[in-house]
Design an enzyme around this catalytic site. Structure first.
Site, PDB file in Angstrom:
ATOM      1  N   ILE A  97      27.982  53.015  29.716  1.00 24.08           N
ATOM      2  CA  ILE A  97      28.315  52.418  28.420  1.00 24.08           C
ATOM      3  C   ILE A  97      29.189  51.181  28.549  1.00 24.08           C
ATOM      4  O   ILE A  97      29.489  50.516  27.553  1.00 24.08           O
ATOM      5  CB  ILE A  97      29.004  53.436  27.492  1.00 24.08           C
ATOM      6  N   ASP A 157      45.114  41.861  29.867  1.00 17.82           N
ATOM      7  CA  ASP A 157      43.658  41.773  29.739  1.00 17.82           C
ATOM      8  C   ASP A 157      43.213  42.224  28.347  1.00 17.82           C
ATOM      9  O   ASP A 157      42.244  42.972  28.208  1.00 17.82           O
ATOM     10  CB  ASP A 157      42.973  42.609  30.819  1.00 17.82           C
TER      11      ASP A 157
END
Length: 458
Positions: A150, A268
């Site tokens: 996924i 991030d």
């Protein structure tokens, strides 16, 4: 005067290209970078037949310059790798003993296995975490079938799985390269940071596994990531959901920056690292690049520079400087994604920040708003969101707001808008060209565009 490239034509003592390193070791004029450049040149010459010496001579200046640059870059990287701006927090006795064994070569084991002495240390971090068997994760993910994949990034792959009790999970398998010690150290660092995070807007870790690789097991997010929902083919998100997602991410970042026992810089923040629960509550995930910000320190300098182009603040991608404002910049980019429906970097390699800056400065709301929203949005909330986004992506870190101010403003505290635009009273001790008075918006956009070209050419 002998030209630089002519210097490399000199034969080493002993002639014929032999010796090399032994002779250079006695030459105080050559640094490590230049020595490696000489090696590059000699290897380059050996690749070519003698009969093509004339051609090699014709192209020699450019090729030698390239060899010198490569050597100097390697030398610079070594120096930066040795430079530690802030010492890391000392590891526990078990971890130090284990890493010491790895360095000495006494741990002759598969790189995916962590010694048993480490488990008591990990269990102290979060007693509720489970240590999963590899066979259990294989059964849950159908042996990590591609049908269950996924998500995939530079450092990890994420698989959907179902445990024996019926619970759905997301299994993150770390795929980052490097040597055994670095992989395990990064894995333990990520676990150590996650252990201190406990907030509704942060992903919940259920456990880990160190058999057959390094794995993190998280709660499954039924709606996937913000990126898949915002830029996928599942239909447009309504404005109210987008605004609530923006507020939730802000609260999660505020918690990381000021609510944790030790301040955390995520490094991030991006749409693919924002997971959405059943009721569309955002959860910040992937702490693989996260850093602690030491107390009473205004910033850190890190190397190598890692992250995702389009979300990286200018002082980070140009100088390696990080602090909370690094995440604030990325949050501003996320706000632009939520408003415009565009990606941080689109298919034509256009940066969202570069595209949006002129529209923000001219208050062109209509030109910014996602066409799929039509008129189905609250104009006041949209104006607030764009105002916050504009401040968050300011090229000067000092002029970006804190996440505390962002949360207050997004919750309706209009008086904080004026405070958000004011610079902090103290500047970072290291000079930052992004904060100089002659560093204009145009200069910033030019630097950003240059960095984009470099990043996309890799």
């Amino acid at each position: 005067m002998t030209k630089l490239w002519e210097f490399f034509l000199l034969e080493p003592a002993g002639g014929g290209g032999g010796g090399g390193a032994a002779e250079r070791a006695e030459d105080p004029l050559l640094g490590s970078g230049e020595e490696e450049a000489v090696d590059d040149y000699r290897a380059l010459c050996k690749e070519r037949p003698r009969k093509r010496a004339g051609e090699a001579q014709a192209n020699l200046p450019m090729r030698i310059a390239a060899a010198v640059v490569r050597g100097l870059i390697r030398s610079r990287k070594k120096l930066m790798a040795r430079a530690v701006t802030f010492p890391q927090r000392s590891k526990s006795t078990g971890l130090k003993r284990y890493l010491g064994r790895m360095r000495s070569g006494k741990n002759q084991m598969d790189c995916s296995v962590i010694a048993p002495e480490i488990f008591p240390e990990i269990e102290k971090w979060r007693p509720s975490w489970r240590s999963f068997d590899y066979d259990e994760l294989c059964a849950a993910t159908d042996r990590f079938s591609s049908d269950n994949l996924i998500g995939k990034g530079g450092h990890a792959e994420v698989y959907k799985g179902q445990l024996a009790d019926g619970q759905f999970v997301a299994v993150k398998r770390l795929t980052k390269g490097g040597n055994k010690e670095d992989r395990i150290s990064d894995f333990l660092s990520e676990l150590g940071i996650i252990a201190h995070v406990n907030h509704p807007n942060a992903a919940q870790l259920l456990g880990f596994s160190v058999e057959g690789g390094l794995h993190l097991v998280l709660q499954f997010s039924p709606h996937g990531s913000l990126a898949s929902l915002l830029h996928g083919a599942k239909g447009a998100l309504k404005w109210k959901a987008r605004f609530n997602i923006a507020l939730g991410i802000a609260e999660g970042l505020f918690y990381l920056h000021e609510g944790c026992h030790r301040h955390i810089i995520h490094r991030d923040i991006k749409a693919s690292n924002i997971l959405l629960t059943e009721d569309y509550q955002p959860q910040i995930s992937d702490f693989g690049l996260a850093k602690w910000l030491p107390d009473k320190c205004t910033h850190q300098v890190v190397f190598p520079i890692e992250g995702t182009f389009g979300y990286m603040a200018p002082e980070y991608f140009m100088h390696g400087i990080i602090n909370e404002k690094t995440d604030v910049f990325a949050y501003g980019v996320l706000l632009l994604e939520l408003v415009t429906g565009r990606k941080a970097v689109d298919s034509s390699r256009q940066s969202l920040v570069i595209w949006a800056k002129p529209l923000l400065e001219s208050n062109n709301m209509k030109g910014l708003v996602d066409p799929s929203l039509d008129v189905g949005y609250d104009p006041e909330e949209m104006a607030l969101t764009l105002a916050v986004a504009s401040m968050c992506i300011h090229h000067s870190a000092n002029l970006r707001p804190s996440m505390k101010s962002v949360v207050r403003f997004m919750k309706g505290d209009r008086e904080s808008l004026e405070l958000m635009g004011k610079p902090r009273p103290t500047k970072p001790p290291m000079f930052d060209s992004c904060d100089s008075e002659d560093y204009t918006r145009t200069s910033y956009l030019n630097d950003l565009d240059k960095h984009k070209q470099l990043a996309l050419e890799q």
